[in-house]
Every structure is written in C-alpha cells, then in structure tokens.
Design a protein around this motif. Structure first.
Motif, PDB file in Angstrom:
ATOM      1  N   UNK A  95     -14.529  44.882 -37.051  1.00 58.63           N
ATOM      2  CA  UNK A  95     -15.258  44.697 -36.509  1.00 58.63           C
ATOM      3  C   UNK A  95     -15.604  42.947 -35.563  1.00 58.63           C
ATOM      4  N   UNK A  96     -16.407  42.149 -36.338  1.00 61.19           N
ATOM      5  CA  UNK A  96     -16.936  40.722 -36.644  1.00 61.19           C
ATOM      6  C   UNK A  96     -16.074  40.281 -35.748  1.00 61.19           C
ATOM      7  N   UNK A  97     -14.510  40.758 -36.065  1.00 54.02           N
ATOM      8  CA  UNK A  97     -13.176  39.753 -35.782  1.00 54.02           C
ATOM      9  C   UNK A  97     -13.195  39.793 -33.949  1.00 54.02           C
ATOM     10  N   UNK A  98     -13.623  41.246 -33.449  1.00 55.23           N
ATOM     11  CA  UNK A  98     -13.531  41.850 -32.174  1.00 55.23           C
ATOM     12  C   UNK A  98     -14.771  41.500 -31.213  1.00 55.23           C
ATOM     13  N   UNK A  99     -16.069  41.244 -32.081  1.00 51.71           N
ATOM     14  CA  UNK A  99     -17.039  41.053 -31.678  1.00 51.71           C
ATOM     15  C   UNK A  99     -16.834  39.721 -30.996  1.00 51.71           C
ATOM     16  N   UNK A 100     -16.913  38.449 -31.558  1.00 49.65           N
ATOM     17  CA  UNK A 100     -16.460  37.571 -31.951  1.00 49.65           C
ATOM     18  C   UNK A 100     -16.164  36.905 -30.474  1.00 49.65           C
ATOM     19  N   UNK A 101     -14.536  37.718 -30.559  1.00 47.10           N
ATOM     20  CA  UNK A 101     -13.452  37.501 -29.258  1.00 47.10           C
ATOM     21  C   UNK A 101     -14.284  37.884 -27.836  1.00 47.10           C
ATOM     22  N   UNK A 102     -15.894  38.309 -27.872  1.00 47.76           N
ATOM     23  CA  UNK A 102     -16.403  39.148 -26.845  1.00 47.76           C
ATOM     24  C   UNK A 102     -15.144  40.012 -26.422  1.00 47.76           C
ATOM     25  N   UNK A 103     -15.031  41.048 -27.522  1.00 49.12           N
ATOM     26  CA  UNK A 103     -14.535  41.934 -26.580  1.00 49.12           C
ATOM     27  C   UNK A 103     -15.366  43.943 -26.105  1.00 49.12           C
ATOM     28  N   UNK A 104     -15.498  44.152 -25.302  1.00 50.17           N
ATOM     29  CA  UNK A 104     -16.382  44.785 -24.450  1.00 50.17           C
ATOM     30  C   UNK A 104     -16.556  46.232 -26.096  1.00 50.17           C
ATOM     31  N   UNK A 105     -17.981  46.664 -26.322  1.00 50.52           N
ATOM     32  CA  UNK A 105     -17.831  47.160 -27.435  1.00 50.52           C
ATOM     33  C   UNK A 105     -17.151  48.805 -26.852  1.00 50.52           C
ATOM     34  N   UNK A 106     -17.608  49.497 -25.371  1.00 48.71           N
ATOM     35  CA  UNK A 106     -17.198  50.307 -25.415  1.00 48.71           C
ATOM     36  C   UNK A 106     -15.423  50.301 -24.933  1.00 48.71           C
ATOM     37  N   UNK A 107     -15.009  49.286 -25.167  1.00 49.44           N
ATOM     38  CA  UNK A 107     -13.724  49.146 -25.133  1.00 49.44           C
ATOM     39  C   UNK A 107     -13.313  49.749 -26.524  1.00 49.44           C
ATOM     40  N   UNK A 108     -13.565  48.855 -27.518  1.00 49.32           N
ATOM     41  CA  UNK A 108     -13.667  48.624 -29.285  1.00 49.32           C
ATOM     42  C   UNK A 108     -13.064  50.065 -29.425  1.00 49.32           C
ATOM     43  N   UNK A 109     -14.626  50.865 -29.269  1.00 51.73           N
ATOM     44  CA  UNK A 109     -14.774  52.724 -29.876  1.00 51.73           C
ATOM     45  C   UNK A 109     -13.786  53.296 -28.717  1.00 51.73           C
ATOM     46  N   UNK A 110     -13.091  52.811 -27.214  1.00 48.93           N
ATOM     47  CA  UNK A 110     -12.373  53.612 -26.538  1.00 48.93           C
ATOM     48  C   UNK A 110     -10.575  53.503 -27.234  1.00 48.93           C
ATOM     49  N   UNK A 111     -10.241  51.738 -27.914  1.00 49.50           N
ATOM     50  CA  UNK A 111      -8.783  51.801 -28.408  1.00 49.50           C
ATOM     51  C   UNK A 111      -9.329  52.436 -29.931  1.00 49.50           C
ATOM     52  N   UNK A 112     -10.394  52.332 -30.396  1.00 47.98           N
ATOM     53  CA  UNK A 112     -10.437  52.864 -31.637  1.00 47.98           C
ATOM     54  C   UNK A 112     -10.524  54.412 -31.669  1.00 47.98           C
ATOM     55  N   UNK A 113     -10.855  55.087 -30.404  1.00 40.80           N
ATOM     56  CA  UNK A 113     -10.662  56.414 -30.636  1.00 40.80           C
ATOM     57  C   UNK A 113      -9.090  56.573 -29.648  1.00 40.80           C
ATOM     58  N   UNK A 114      -8.716  55.832 -29.379  1.00 42.19           N
ATOM     59  CA  UNK A 114      -7.162  56.347 -29.212  1.00 42.19           C
ATOM     60  C   UNK A 114      -6.044  56.306 -30.497  1.00 42.19           C
ATOM     61  N   UNK A 115      -6.578  55.350 -31.427  1.00 42.86           N
ATOM     62  CA  UNK A 115      -5.964  55.823 -32.502  1.00 42.86           C
ATOM     63  C   UNK A 115      -5.790  56.523 -33.719  1.00 42.86           C
ATOM     64  N   UNK A 116      -7.911  57.136 -33.227  1.00 46.75           N
ATOM     65  CA  UNK A 116      -7.945  58.257 -33.995  1.00 46.75           C
ATOM     66  C   UNK A 116      -7.160  59.932 -33.443  1.00 46.75           C
ATOM     67  N   UNK A 117      -7.090  59.546 -31.920  1.00 50.69           N
ATOM     68  CA  UNK A 117      -5.971  60.452 -31.631  1.00 50.69           C
ATOM     69  C   UNK A 117      -4.651  60.416 -31.496  1.00 50.69           C
ATOM     70  N   UNK A 118      -3.835  59.641 -32.247  1.00 50.15           N
ATOM     71  CA  UNK A 118      -2.797  59.075 -31.993  1.00 50.15           C
ATOM     72  C   UNK A 118      -2.476  60.173 -33.335  1.00 50.15           C
ATOM     73  N   UNK A 119      -3.558  59.638 -34.345  1.00 47.00           N
ATOM     74  CA  UNK A 119      -3.390  60.090 -35.734  1.00 47.00           C
ATOM     75  C   UNK A 119      -3.624  61.827 -35.576  1.00 47.00           C
ATOM     76  N   UNK A 120      -3.879  62.222 -35.418  1.00 44.24           N
ATOM     77  CA  UNK A 120      -4.787  63.528 -35.013  1.00 44.24           C
ATOM     78  C   UNK A 120      -3.337  64.348 -34.446  1.00 44.24           C
ATOM     79  N   UNK A 121      -3.139  63.628 -33.247  1.00 45.50           N
ATOM     80  CA  UNK A 121      -1.873  64.603 -32.815  1.00 45.50           C
ATOM     81  C   UNK A 121      -0.285  64.518 -34.081  1.00 45.50           C
ATOM     82  N   UNK A 122      -0.818  63.520 -34.739  1.00 44.79           N
ATOM     83  CA  UNK A 122       0.802  63.057 -36.143  1.00 44.79           C
ATOM     84  C   UNK A 122      -0.035  64.325 -37.083  1.00 44.79           C
ATOM     85  N   UNK A 123      -1.095  64.141 -36.749  1.00 43.03           N
ATOM     86  CA  UNK A 123      -1.395  65.486 -38.131  1.00 43.03           C
ATOM     87  C   UNK A 123      -1.305  66.566 -37.975  1.00 43.03           C
ATOM     88  N   UNK A 124      -1.562  67.438 -36.141  1.00 39.32           N
ATOM     89  CA  UNK A 124      -1.230  68.658 -36.163  1.00 39.32           C
ATOM     90  C   UNK A 124      -0.046  69.077 -35.848  1.00 39.32           C
TER      91      UNK A 124
END
Length: 350
Positions: free
Chosen positions: A239-268
C-alpha cells in the motif's frame, strides 16, 4: 459491415476499396491504434497528408467543424481524412449526435472518416449504437477489437523479442503478461525494453524484475494475496508503494476489489465442482487468463464468508473515498486493518 474478427477486417483493408466511414471500437486499445494508423495511411495515399488529415477530440466533438473539414476538396488529389479520437457516442450531446446522423447518410465520396471509440460499440445496450450501425453499414465499416488470448499474446511478444535476438520462454512470458495486465500496448513496450536489455540471450525472471514495472492491477492482486495469507507487514508495504507512486486511492480500491472478486468467482466455482475453463467461459478474461490461475491458487486459504465480507468492506471504502472528509491514506489503512480482522474472525475454509 460489422467485423468482430480481426481477419475479416484485415482482408477488407488489403483487398477492398477504402470505405467512407470507419468505426473502431472494443476493449483492445493497441489494436484500435494499429488499425487506425493503417486506415489513415491508406486514406492519405496520393494526396497531401499535411492538408488532407484533420484530427478532432472525440470528447469535445463538434459536428460542424468536422463536416466543414471533411467536405472541403482534398489538396493535390487523394482523399480527405478525418480522425476523431476517443469518442463515446452515448456521451455526444444530442444536438451534435443528430447532426452526425445526418452527415452519415451521405458522406463525401472522396473522404474517409475514422471514429476511434473509447470502449465498446454495444448495439445491445445502446440505442445510439444501433442507429449508427444502420447508418454506417451502407457507407463504411465497424470493427470491434477484443482482447487477444494468451496464445496470441505469446506469439506477439515472441516477435517483438526476436527483433532483438532475445529468447522469451513461455513461463517468463506469463510473468511478463501478468505484469502488463494483459494489455497489448504495455506488453509491446515492456517486451521490447527487456529484449533490448537481453540482446542475444534468454530473458529470465530476474531480467523482468530489473527492467519492467507491473501495472497496478498486478500489484493490487499481490496486496489481496498478502491479506489472505495474513502478512500484514507486506500488505502495508505494498500500500505504501502504491501511494508513493501516486496511484489514485479510488483506483487502488477498485483494483483490490477486482482481485477479491476473481478469488470469489474461483471459490464458488471450486465449491460447485467447476474449474478454470468454466470461469473463462462465463466471464471475460481473454488475454488475462493468469487472473483465474492466480485466483484458484488462493481459494483454499479463505472462506466464502470472508470473501463476501471483504467485498462489502471494499464497497464501503470506495464510498468513503468519494464522499468522506477523512484523509484517503487513513481510509485505506483502516480498510486493510478491517480486512485482517475479518480474515482472523472468519478464516475458516469451506
């Protein structure tokens, strides 16, 4: 004509007369740019390119300016060519859209207009796209460029590496493609960069670490993996690295959510006795098959309850980032802390 296969559009450009209108759309930006340049080059043959090419910003599209330019006589022969970049027909003001419809009924014979869309040209969801398809069909071509599969991307990368006499093993390519998020333009740039560094020899994973930068989507998945594996220090470091690279916080949450949704699909899918191929058939992962493989590796480490709760927390954090007065960093650090608490309380594997 609507082209949904690249091969038919290539055949048209090689063997048929140039059309008066082209609409280039779809999720693969590299291919849209590639074929945009091909059409423009053909349109400007035999004339004065400096005078006959007219470029417009699709985000501020004015039909009068466009039609005035394209209806003028071409200089020194050839064709007039209008290039409209980044247009979203559904966002064009109604008055401009109506003028465009009138224009498309009979574009000048000695002209070629190229509309490069910002995304899909979806006739099932968009009334405007359905209408424009009917208008363009008699006078032009609509080409939809989808993401290429992993096999096609590998051949694409091999060709780029071969230009530098570098060898790209399949497994190294998979890591590189994951770092590029399956994006062809970035894959081309990163392949050429690392191949130039490795001229005349085989590219190794260490070379990728030295030369290439992963997209945020890949880094965000590593963040979700750190949460699932209970590695708090690594998660905060990412997280510190992403913020240092000036990634938009909303985009960070969006990308993190996409990762969890991938895992949720795989789980189901796993719980219902299905595998990677079933997920690939049901969802759009073309060119990004690595996301399914990565997600499948994590399903045994977390419960369905945890994944559902994680998605809920990510949704809440997204809303807070867009509306709360709290500092973005505080919201993100709070989110990670909540995810770790949730993992500890509902970490039972189904």
């Amino acid at each position: 004509m609507v082209h949904t296969k690249e091969e038919t559009f290539i055949r048209h450009l090689k063997k048929e007369a140039l059309s008066r209108v082209y609409v280039l759309a779809g999720p693969e930006n590299y291919l849209k740019e590639h074929y945009r340049d091909w059409v423009v080059k053909r349109a400007l043959e035999g004339g004065n390119a400096d005078f006959n090419l007219h470029e417009f910003d699709g985000g501020a599209f004015k039909c009068r300016e466009f039609s005035d330019a394209i209806e003028a006589l071409p200089m020194m022969g050839g064709r007039n060519c209008a290039l409209i970049k980044g247009i979203d027909f559904d966002k064009v003001p109604l008055t401009e859209y109506n003028k465009l419809k009138e224009f498309l009924k009979d574009p000048p014979e000695d002209s070629t207009s190229v509309f490069v869309c910002t995304g899909d040209f979806n006739t099932k969801k968009s009334t405007r796209c359905r209408t424009l398809e009917k208008l363009v069909d008699p006078v032009g071509q609509i080409a939809i460029f989808y993401k290429r599969g992993e096999g096609d991307l590998y051949r694409f990368a091999l060709d780029r590496a071969a230009a530098y006499k570098a060898i790209l093993p399949r497994e190294v390519f998979r890591t590189l493609n994951q770092m590029c998020g399956g994006d062809m333009l970035m894959l081309q740039n990163e392949t050429e960069k690392v191949a130039a560094y490795c001229q005349g020899r085989e590219i190794t994973p260490l070379d990728l670490e030295t030369c290439c930068c992963p997209v945020m989507e890949t880094t965000a998945f590593e963040l979700s993996r750190a949460v699932i594996r209970g590695d708090f220090d690594r998660a905060m470091g990412i997280l510190k690295q992403l913020l240092y690279l000036r990634e938009e916080p909303v985009a960070i949450v969006g990308a993190l959510a996409a990762g969890f949704l991938d895992i949720y699909r795989a789980k189901t899918a796993s719980l219902s006795g299905r595998g990677n191929n079933d997920i690939l058939k049901s969802f759009e992962y073309r060119g990004r098959e690595f996301r399914v493989r990565n997600a499948m590796m994590e399903v045994s480490r977390c419960s369905t309850d945890f994944l559902r709760g994680a998605v809920a927390l990510l949704t809440e954090a997204d809303a807070q980032l867009k509306s709360s007065r709290l500092e973005d960093r505080v919201i993100l650090e709070k989110l990670l802390t909540q995810l770790f608490i949730l993992r500890k309380s509902s970490g039972r594997v189904d």
